[in-house]
Design an enzyme around this catalytic site. Structure first.
Site, short mmCIF file in Angstrom:
data_model
loop_
_atom_site.label_atom_id
_atom_site.label_comp_id
_atom_site.label_asym_id
_atom_site.label_seq_id
_atom_site.Cartn_x
_atom_site.Cartn_y
_atom_site.Cartn_z
CB ALA A 196 11.53 -42.80 -31.01
CB ALA A 197 13.40 -41.25 -35.90
N GLY A 236 16.01 -44.56 -33.71
CA GLY A 236 15.69 -45.72 -32.89
C GLY A 236 16.83 -46.28 -32.06
CB CYS A 267 23.95 -35.08 -28.70
SG CYS A 267 23.04 -34.47 -30.11
N1 SAM Z 1 16.39 -40.95 -29.77
C1 SAM Z 1 16.93 -41.06 -31.11
C2 SAM Z 1 17.92 -42.19 -31.16
O1 SAM Z 1 18.52 -42.50 -30.13
O2 SAM Z 1 18.10 -42.76 -32.24
C3 SAM Z 1 17.54 -39.75 -31.58
C4 SAM Z 1 16.56 -38.61 -31.48
S1 SAM Z 1 17.09 -37.13 -32.22
C5 SAM Z 1 18.09 -36.47 -30.98
C6 SAM Z 1 15.66 -36.16 -32.06
C7 SAM Z 1 14.48 -36.65 -32.90
O3 SAM Z 1 13.32 -35.93 -32.46
C8 SAM Z 1 14.59 -36.38 -34.38
O4 SAM Z 1 14.35 -37.57 -35.08
C9 SAM Z 1 13.49 -35.37 -34.68
O5 SAM Z 1 12.89 -35.53 -35.95
C10 SAM Z 1 12.50 -35.68 -33.57
N2 SAM Z 1 11.61 -34.57 -33.15
C11 SAM Z 1 11.89 -33.25 -33.15
N3 SAM Z 1 10.85 -32.58 -32.63
C12 SAM Z 1 9.91 -33.49 -32.29
C13 SAM Z 1 8.62 -33.40 -31.72
N4 SAM Z 1 8.09 -32.23 -31.39
N5 SAM Z 1 7.92 -34.55 -31.51
C14 SAM Z 1 8.47 -35.75 -31.85
N6 SAM Z 1 9.68 -35.88 -32.41
C15 SAM Z 1 10.39 -34.77 -32.63
#
Ligand code: SAM
Length: 301
Positions: free
Chosen positions: A118-119, A121, A238
């Site tokens: 989610a980060a 966000g 992406c």
């Molecule tokens: N959805 C977010 C937004 O719209 O702002 C962007 C997400 S970004 C593409 C992918 C995120 O997944 C990163 O923040 C990363 O730290 C997190 N991530 C990677 N592997 C993960 C896991 N196994 N479980 C949860 N989060 C994970």
């Protein structure tokens, strides 16, 4: 194609799309795209927000496919970040392509929705905005610093019905069940490459791509398992590489999920690349759009 494109990516683009389209994709790895944002209905009337925005950034451009999206030609992110309306959470800076997946989620008041990765966000806050705050959001994020940023953004954007879980989504308790799941998976970012700033894109080596795909498939498996019968799962990256997109969606289809085709009106409104699973959407990188993939799936009852 630009010589700065890593060899593996160049070969993968030609493999997936042929030489001519690979050249078009490479031409979309531009140096800079215009600033784009969402007006946030959870922080005041959006017409009022737009009027305030116009005082600083003349002529925000609307789009046909999303009433709250605006393009700000000539503005910089710093310009927007300096505005009180930014600090108040009345807008959220987000690329246009990144606004697409949330629009595929069927949001009804009272739904339980999981945003697995989610980060910071962008999509969690968009889901809450689209549902006018009437859904219960669980936002999962593995990285603790990014989870903190996520909490900050949820609060600034006025999202109340949400919990943040700072955990690896693959380890989510198997007893969880959600009405809808968004898996915006970690990916190579092959669709978001910006050339022209003199910094070559990093880490596009086969081993890293394969490791990324493995994680995407593990996350997809978990997403399928925590989805209620009748529920919707949206998968997004992406990246424009088929091994990260259609190949991962195929694992969910193999597990019995059914594809919900992306509405023609949405797919037709953005620059599209050909896809191997009809009804999924891959956005071609251009001067306005980042490369992006999205697909919606349903778990049969
Ligand atoms: N959805 C977010 C937004 O719209 O702002 C962007 C997400 S970004 C593409 C992918 C995120 O997944 C990163 O923040 C990363 O730290 C997190 N991530 C990677 N592997 C993960 C896991 N196994 N479980 C949860 N989060 C994970």
């Amino acid at each position: 194609m630009d010589s700065m494109i890593p060899e593996y990516l160049r070969a993968a683009l030609v493999r997936d799309y042929g030489a001519a389209l690979a050249d078009e994709i490479a031409a979309g790895f531009v140096s800079r795209r215009p600033v784009t944002l969402r007006l946030n209905p959870l922080r005041g009337d959006t017409a009022e927000t737009e009027a305030l925005l116009r005082e600083a950034c003349p002529d925000p451009q609307p789009l046909s496919w999303y009433a709250d999206a605006r393009v700000l030609p000539g503005a910089s992110e710093k310009d927007v970040e300096a505005l009180p309306l930014y600090a108040e959470g009345r807008v959220y800076l987000q690329s246009l392509s990144a606004m697409l997946p949330a629009l595929l989620m069927p949001l009804e008041p009272g739904m339980s929705v999981l945003d697995m990765c989610a980060a910071p966000g962008g999509k969690s806050t968009q889901l809450a905005a689209l549902a006018r705050g009437q859904i219960d959001l669980t936002c999962c994020e593995r990285d603790s610093a990014r989870a903190e940023r996520l909490r900050h953004n949820l609060q600034t954007q006025g999202v109340r019905r949400c919990v943040v879980m700072n955990t690896d989504a693959r380890q989510l308790d198997p007893l969880f069940r959600f009405d809808a799941v968004l898996l915006d998976a970690p990916c190579t970012g092959s669709g978001t490459i910006l050339l022209g700033d003199g910094i070559p894109p990093r880490r596009m080596e086969p081993a890293w791509v394969q490791k990324t795909v493995k994680t995407q498939k593990a996350l997809m498996k978990k997403a399928v398992s925590v989805l209620k019968p009748g529920g919707t799962l949206v998968y997004a990256t992406c990246s424009v590489l088929r091994e990260e997109n259609e190949a991962v969606v195929q694992t969910a289809l193999d597990a019995g999920l059914k594809l919900i085709p992306v509405p023609d009106a949405l797919r037709g409104a953005v620059p599209a690349l050909p896809v191997t699973i009809p009804g999924t959407m891959c956005v071609k990188p251009t001067e306005l759009y980042e490369g992006f993939f999205a697909a919606a799936l349903e778990r049969p009852r």
